[in-house]
Design a protein around this motif. Sequence first.
Motif, PDB file in Angstrom:
ATOM      1  N   ALA A 136       0.858  -1.175   0.046  1.00  0.00           N
ATOM      2  CA  ALA A 136       0.040  -0.140  -0.005  1.00  0.00           C
ATOM      3  C   ALA A 136       0.868   1.165  -0.137  1.00  0.00           C
ATOM      4  CB  ALA A 136      -0.879   0.009   1.176  1.00  0.00           C
TER       5      ALA A 136
ATOM      6  N   ALA B 295       3.950   1.401  -1.007  1.00  0.00           N
ATOM      7  CA  ALA B 295       4.560   1.820  -2.350  1.00  0.00           C
ATOM      8  C   ALA B 295       3.595   2.352  -3.514  1.00  0.00           C
ATOM      9  CB  ALA B 295       5.431   0.494  -2.751  1.00  0.00           C
ATOM     10  N   SER B 296       2.442   1.653  -3.414  1.00  0.00           N
ATOM     11  CA  SER B 296       1.398   2.132  -4.276  1.00  0.00           C
ATOM     12  C   SER B 296       0.864   3.524  -4.126  1.00  0.00           C
ATOM     13  CB  SER B 296       0.206   1.214  -4.311  1.00  0.00           C
ATOM     14  OG  SER B 296      -0.794   1.544  -3.396  1.00  0.00           O
ATOM     15  N   VAL B 297       1.066   4.053  -2.985  1.00  0.00           N
ATOM     16  CA  VAL B 297       0.485   5.474  -2.849  1.00  0.00           C
ATOM     17  C   VAL B 297       1.975   6.433  -3.313  1.00  0.00           C
ATOM     18  CG1 VAL B 297       0.452   7.185  -1.081  1.00  0.00           C
ATOM     19  CG2 VAL B 297      -1.037   5.033  -1.101  1.00  0.00           C
ATOM     20  N   VAL B 298       2.994   5.727  -3.147  1.00  0.00           N
ATOM     21  CA  VAL B 298       4.080   6.866  -3.467  1.00  0.00           C
ATOM     22  C   VAL B 298       4.254   6.763  -5.170  1.00  0.00           C
ATOM     23  CG1 VAL B 298       6.577   6.509  -3.901  1.00  0.00           C
ATOM     24  CG2 VAL B 298       5.756   6.064  -1.467  1.00  0.00           C
ATOM     25  N   VAL B 299       4.014   5.618  -5.737  1.00  0.00           N
ATOM     26  CA  VAL B 299       3.878   5.440  -7.135  1.00  0.00           C
ATOM     27  C   VAL B 299       2.669   6.557  -7.485  1.00  0.00           C
ATOM     28  CG1 VAL B 299       3.055   4.115  -9.218  1.00  0.00           C
ATOM     29  CG2 VAL B 299       4.986   3.229  -7.453  1.00  0.00           C
ATOM     30  N   GLY B 300       1.609   6.434  -6.839  1.00  0.00           N
ATOM     31  CA  GLY B 300       0.373   7.168  -7.435  1.00  0.00           C
ATOM     32  C   GLY B 300       0.658   8.658  -7.190  1.00  0.00           C
ATOM     33  N   ILE B 301       1.338   9.131  -6.006  1.00  0.00           N
ATOM     34  CA  ILE B 301       1.747  10.491  -6.078  1.00  0.00           C
ATOM     35  C   ILE B 301       2.529  10.994  -7.076  1.00  0.00           C
ATOM     36  CG2 ILE B 301       2.974  12.111  -4.762  1.00  0.00           C
ATOM     37  CD1 ILE B 301       1.984  10.682  -2.154  1.00  0.00           C
TER      38      ILE B 301
ATOM     39  N   TYR C 178       2.789   9.698 -10.255  1.00  0.00           N
ATOM     40  CA  TYR C 178       2.212   9.561 -11.239  1.00  0.00           C
ATOM     41  C   TYR C 178       1.050  10.755 -11.439  1.00  0.00           C
ATOM     42  CZ  TYR C 178      -0.611   7.604 -15.283  1.00  0.00           C
ATOM     43  OH  TYR C 178      -1.158   7.380 -16.306  1.00  0.00           O
ATOM     44  N   TYR C 179       0.368  11.056 -10.133  1.00  0.00           N
ATOM     45  CA  TYR C 179      -0.482  12.325 -10.540  1.00  0.00           C
ATOM     46  C   TYR C 179       0.221  13.511 -10.822  1.00  0.00           C
ATOM     47  CZ  TYR C 179      -4.169  15.337  -8.790  1.00  0.00           C
ATOM     48  OH  TYR C 179      -5.179  16.267  -8.826  1.00  0.00           O
TER      49      TYR C 179
ATOM     50  N   ARG D 127      -4.812  13.444 -13.951  1.00  0.00           N
ATOM     51  CA  ARG D 127      -5.545  14.689 -14.062  1.00  0.00           C
ATOM     52  C   ARG D 127      -4.972  15.792 -13.287  1.00  0.00           C
ATOM     53  NH1 ARG D 127     -11.624  13.090 -14.669  1.00  0.00           N
ATOM     54  NH2 ARG D 127     -10.935  11.245 -13.405  1.00  0.00           N
TER      55      ARG D 127
END
Lengths: 120, 146
Positions: free
Chosen positions: B129, B131-137, B139-140, B146
């Motif tokens: 979780a 790592a996925s939030v780090v990737v998400g931030i 990417y965002y 968007r």
Amino acid sequence: MTILWAFIIGGLICVAGQLLIDLTQLTPARILVIFVVAGCLLSGMGLYQWLVDLAGAGALVPLPGFGHVLAQGVKKAIDERGWIGIFTGGFAAMAGGVTVAIVFGYIAALVTKPSGSAAM
Amino acid sequence: MTKSDYTNLVKQYSPGSKIAQNCLRAFVVGGAICVVGQLIMNVLLAGGMVRDDASLLTACALIIIAIVLTAMGTYSKIGKFAGAGSAVPITGFANAITAPAIEYKKEGLVMGVGAKLFIVAGPVLVYGAMASVVVGIFYYLFGGGR
């Protein structure tokens, strides 16, 4: 052809794990965590998809592939929902696999007598 | 003990050859598990399933197979031979979820089975979780979000 690459790449990822076990004092649980995080970060940087394209299950079945699913899930969710996807995407993507593991693991625990030999 | 006996003994117990053997076993078994996954995926794709669904169902099928083998006590035998070869694939994750739940069921359905299912899965989910939030931030902010 994908089957051959699946064998080679999947095998090599496991060798990387074996080297971590033999050459460092890392426990298997820590290696699982490291592999999932590494797969997620590599995939987030766009460095894992080529391995999936080449080796299919050889890149998806080892745990870095699990991290790859997390990263792809979070990207897709952000594309669809904006910033909320940062928090929903990862778990949404792994929900299927984790739920199946919990449900069948639970049933297995109910119907199996402890023998002291199930753990690795 | 002659000198050559001794040399052989040293060779036998030296960490180098042991590690090479462990790696060979991990390679063969880990590769074989991935081949099984690829075969399942090929069948699903040939049946007209979209790629994402086929990979999810492949993972689920391997998880269920691993849980059955864990309950039968077979997976731990494979693990003793293969080391990381059976621990690193998703089947090892399924084993790590199931085995403690079986062993600790005497502690009850809530704190035994319920809690121990997550003894290894918990850390994996927590760090997954994160790592996925780090990737998400990232990417965002920088990559097409968007």
